[in-house]
Design an enzyme around this catalytic site. Structure first.
Site, PDB file in Angstrom:
ATOM      1  N   ASP A  50     -10.897  -5.244  10.941  1.00 57.45           N
ATOM      2  CA  ASP A  50     -10.279  -6.273   9.920  1.00 57.45           C
ATOM      3  C   ASP A  50      -8.672  -6.035   9.555  1.00 57.45           C
ATOM      4  O   ASP A  50      -7.735  -5.426   9.819  1.00 57.45           O
ATOM      5  CB  ASP A  50     -10.520  -5.530   8.306  1.00 57.45           C
ATOM      6  N   TYR A  55      -0.179  -8.598   7.527  1.00 63.51           N
ATOM      7  CA  TYR A  55       0.061  -7.423   8.327  1.00 63.51           C
ATOM      8  C   TYR A  55       0.437  -7.393  10.332  1.00 63.51           C
ATOM      9  O   TYR A  55       0.165  -6.802  10.625  1.00 63.51           O
ATOM     10  CB  TYR A  55      -1.218  -6.894   8.627  1.00 63.51           C
ATOM     11  N   LYS A  80      -7.627 -13.291   7.569  1.00 62.16           N
ATOM     12  CA  LYS A  80      -7.801 -13.345   6.542  1.00 62.16           C
ATOM     13  C   LYS A  80      -6.102 -14.552   6.663  1.00 62.16           C
ATOM     14  O   LYS A  80      -4.739 -14.715   7.045  1.00 62.16           O
ATOM     15  CB  LYS A  80      -7.312 -12.723   5.105  1.00 62.16           C
ATOM     16  N   HIS A 113      -6.909 -14.225   1.259  1.00 60.67           N
ATOM     17  CA  HIS A 113      -6.443 -12.503   1.072  1.00 60.67           C
ATOM     18  C   HIS A 113      -6.595 -12.784  -0.476  1.00 60.67           C
ATOM     19  O   HIS A 113      -6.602 -11.433  -0.788  1.00 60.67           O
ATOM     20  CB  HIS A 113      -5.339 -12.603   1.680  1.00 60.67           C
TER      21      HIS A 113
HETATM   22  N1  LIG Z   1      -8.150  -7.608   1.376  1.00 64.99           N
HETATM   23  C1  LIG Z   1      -6.899  -6.769   0.983  1.00 64.99           C
HETATM   24  O1  LIG Z   1      -5.941  -7.121  -0.060  1.00 64.99           O
HETATM   25  C2  LIG Z   1      -6.662  -6.291   1.628  1.00 64.99           C
HETATM   26  C3  LIG Z   1      -5.813  -4.515   0.777  1.00 64.99           C
HETATM   27  C4  LIG Z   1      -5.780  -3.535   1.775  1.00 64.99           C
HETATM   28  C5  LIG Z   1      -6.729  -2.919   2.305  1.00 64.99           C
HETATM   29  N2  LIG Z   1      -7.143  -3.949   2.722  1.00 64.99           N
HETATM   30  C6  LIG Z   1      -7.712  -3.400   3.716  1.00 64.99           C
HETATM   31  O2  LIG Z   1      -8.289  -2.206   3.934  1.00 64.99           O
HETATM   32  C7  LIG Z   1      -8.072  -1.095   5.663  1.00 64.99           C
HETATM   33  C8  LIG Z   1      -7.841  -0.116   4.575  1.00 64.99           C
HETATM   34  O3  LIG Z   1      -7.647   0.430   3.723  1.00 64.99           O
HETATM   35  P1  LIG Z   1      -5.528   0.938   3.619  1.00 64.99           P
HETATM   36  O4  LIG Z   1      -5.037   0.669   4.995  1.00 64.99           O
HETATM   37  O5  LIG Z   1      -4.847   0.802   2.117  1.00 64.99           O
HETATM   38  O6  LIG Z   1      -6.498   2.362   3.066  1.00 64.99           O
HETATM   39  P2  LIG Z   1      -7.238   3.450   3.385  1.00 64.99           P
HETATM   40  O7  LIG Z   1      -8.333   3.391   4.642  1.00 64.99           O
HETATM   41  O8  LIG Z   1      -7.779   3.932   2.481  1.00 64.99           O
HETATM   42  O9  LIG Z   1      -7.035   4.929   3.695  1.00 64.99           O
HETATM   43  C9  LIG Z   1      -5.411   4.875   5.174  1.00 64.99           C
HETATM   44  C10 LIG Z   1      -4.622   5.884   4.989  1.00 64.99           C
HETATM   45  O10 LIG Z   1      -5.324   6.931   5.095  1.00 64.99           O
HETATM   46  C11 LIG Z   1      -5.018   7.916   5.793  1.00 64.99           C
HETATM   47  N3  LIG Z   1      -6.341   8.825   6.583  1.00 64.99           N
HETATM   48  C12 LIG Z   1      -7.318   7.877   7.357  1.00 64.99           C
HETATM   49  N4  LIG Z   1      -8.636   8.547   7.407  1.00 64.99           N
HETATM   50  C13 LIG Z   1      -8.403   9.633   6.795  1.00 64.99           C
HETATM   51  C14 LIG Z   1      -8.553  11.317   6.767  1.00 64.99           C
HETATM   52  N5  LIG Z   1     -10.240  11.459   7.603  1.00 64.99           N
HETATM   53  N6  LIG Z   1      -8.261  11.819   5.977  1.00 64.99           N
HETATM   54  C15 LIG Z   1      -6.897  11.997   6.124  1.00 64.99           C
HETATM   55  N7  LIG Z   1      -6.417  11.032   5.893  1.00 64.99           N
HETATM   56  C16 LIG Z   1      -6.553  10.071   6.733  1.00 64.99           C
HETATM   57  C17 LIG Z   1      -4.529   7.003   6.574  1.00 64.99           C
HETATM   58  O11 LIG Z   1      -3.123   7.895   7.471  1.00 64.99           O
HETATM   59  P3  LIG Z   1      -3.124   8.235   9.314  1.00 64.99           P
HETATM   60  O12 LIG Z   1      -3.297   6.546   9.495  1.00 64.99           O
HETATM   61  O13 LIG Z   1      -1.587   8.699   9.619  1.00 64.99           O
HETATM   62  O14 LIG Z   1      -4.498   8.684   9.660  1.00 64.99           O
HETATM   63  C18 LIG Z   1      -3.723   6.266   5.885  1.00 64.99           C
HETATM   64  O15 LIG Z   1      -2.425   6.734   5.270  1.00 64.99           O
HETATM   65  C19 LIG Z   1      -7.074  -1.606   5.464  1.00 64.99           C
HETATM   66  O16 LIG Z   1      -5.882  -1.153   6.830  1.00 64.99           O
HETATM   67  C20 LIG Z   1      -7.137  -3.343   5.483  1.00 64.99           C
HETATM   68  O17 LIG Z   1      -7.547  -3.615   6.564  1.00 64.99           O
HETATM   69  C21 LIG Z   1      -7.693  -5.015   2.045  1.00 64.99           C
END
Ligand SMILES: NC(=O)c1ccc[n+]([C@@H]2O[C@H](COP(=O)([O-])OP(=O)(O)OC[C@H]3O[C@@H](n4cnc5c(N)ncnc54)[C@H](OP(=O)(O)O)[C@@H]3O)[C@@H](O)[C@H]2O)c1
Length: 276
Positions: A50, A55, A80, A113
């Site tokens: 994704d 990004y 997106k 998005h």
């Molecule tokens: N459509 C939208 O508006 C929108 C908005 C936000 C996000 N997104 C998408 O959703 C994806 C995921 O959301 P997100 O990146 O905001 O946050 P997330 O996946 O909820 O959390 C990522 C964070 O958690 C840490 N992490 C990952 N796995 C872990 C584990 N098993 N144990 C402890 N910590 C862990 C990562 O650190 P490390 O990398 O250091 O491991 C990073 O700091 C994004 O990457 C993006 O593709 C979309």
């Protein structure tokens, strides 16, 4: 062929099958960082990535895909259209830019998005056109509230396959989930791991019971609710940890206990306030 759990997932309302689990790459840096994390994920079995134009890492995602050794048709790639590019013509141009950066002939899933104020309908019409042209397999939206979904469906008759929204135990989105289920839209959880804010006594207790981590319990809760997940990590061990969720099942009591944690708490922007 990938282990079947990585390709398993819901059949979308256009007949396309999408995996339950993908790798998110928001905040993953363009270049080596994104190339390595996408390659690690694909090596671990992930088949869905994704990304988004905003990004700034579509080129690295594309390079990692080409270097992964896994054939293109086994992978499911989402990107997106960013807010500045909304509107019919600008969306078509933005799509072409994303497609070139990714180095793909066809994008699997293209999303609007954010809804913003008033351009999302024209943007949605551009996505319908791109799908008709065969340049995207599936089209969907992100951060849409029920009123936005109703509006684009009423105006175009085309139902988005997914709505990618912030969703996790502190923001369980029950109303949106019910509407999505009724209308054959799959919810996809962004920030499923609460952006790393995983300390929670109830989740820790449930995790201990199953011999799993809090992250794994949350991702399993999503999937058992019919919600697709895209956890982000740049660390290989966590990328693997986040995928190790297909060998256990949460009881209905534990599902209900997690449902009960909702606080309507957001870590990201609220679509009703993020207007442009
Ligand atoms: N459509 C939208 O508006 C929108 C908005 C936000 C996000 N997104 C998408 O959703 C994806 C995921 O959301 P997100 O990146 O905001 O946050 P997330 O996946 O909820 O959390 C990522 C964070 O958690 C840490 N992490 C990952 N796995 C872990 C584990 N098993 N144990 C402890 N910590 C862990 C990562 O650190 P490390 O990398 O250091 O491991 C990073 O700091 C994004 O990457 C993006 O593709 C979309």
């Amino acid at each position: 062929m990938a282990n079947q759990v990585f390709t398993d997932g819901p059949t979308l309302n256009d007949g396309v099958k999408m995996p339950w689990l993908g790798l998110g790459v928001w905040k993953t840096k363009e270049g080596e960082e994104v190339i390595q994390s996408v390659k690690s994920a694909i090596a671990a079995g992930y088949r869905m990535i994704d990304t988004a134009a905003i990004y700034g890492n579509e080129e690295g995602v594309g390079q990692a895909i080409r270097e992964s050794g896994v054939s293109r048709d086994e992978l499911f790639i989402t990107t997106k259209v960013w807010n500045d590019d909304q509107g019919y013509e600008k969306t078509l141009q933005a799509f072409e830019t994303s497609r070139k950066k990714l180095g793909l002939e066809v994008v699997d899933l293209y999303l609007v998005h954010w809804p913003g104020r008033d351009k999302y309908l024209e943007t949605w019409k551009a996505l319908i056109h791109l799908q008709k042209e065969g340049l995207v397999r599936s089209i969907g939206v992100s951060n849409f509230q029920i009123r936005h979904l109703k509006h684009i469906i009423e105006e175009t008759g085309v139902v988005p396959v997914v709505n990618q929204v912030e969703l996790h135990p502190l923001l369980s989105q029950k109303e949106l989930l019910a509407y999505a289920r009724e209308n054959n839209i799959v919810l996809e959880a962004w920030s499923p791991l609460m952006q790393g804010n995983l300390d929670h006594p109830v989740l820790a207790q449930i995790a201990e019971k199953y011999g799993k981590t809090t992250a794994q319990v949350i991702l399993r809760w999503d999937i058992q609710n019919g919600v697709i997940v895209i956890p982000k990590s740049i660390k290989e061990h966590r990328i693997r940890e986040n995928a190790n969720i297909f060998d256990f099942e949460l009881s209905s009591e534990d599902m209900a206990a997690i449902d009960g944690l909702n606080e309507n708490k957001r870590f990201g922007s609220n679509p009703d306030e993020f207007l442009f």
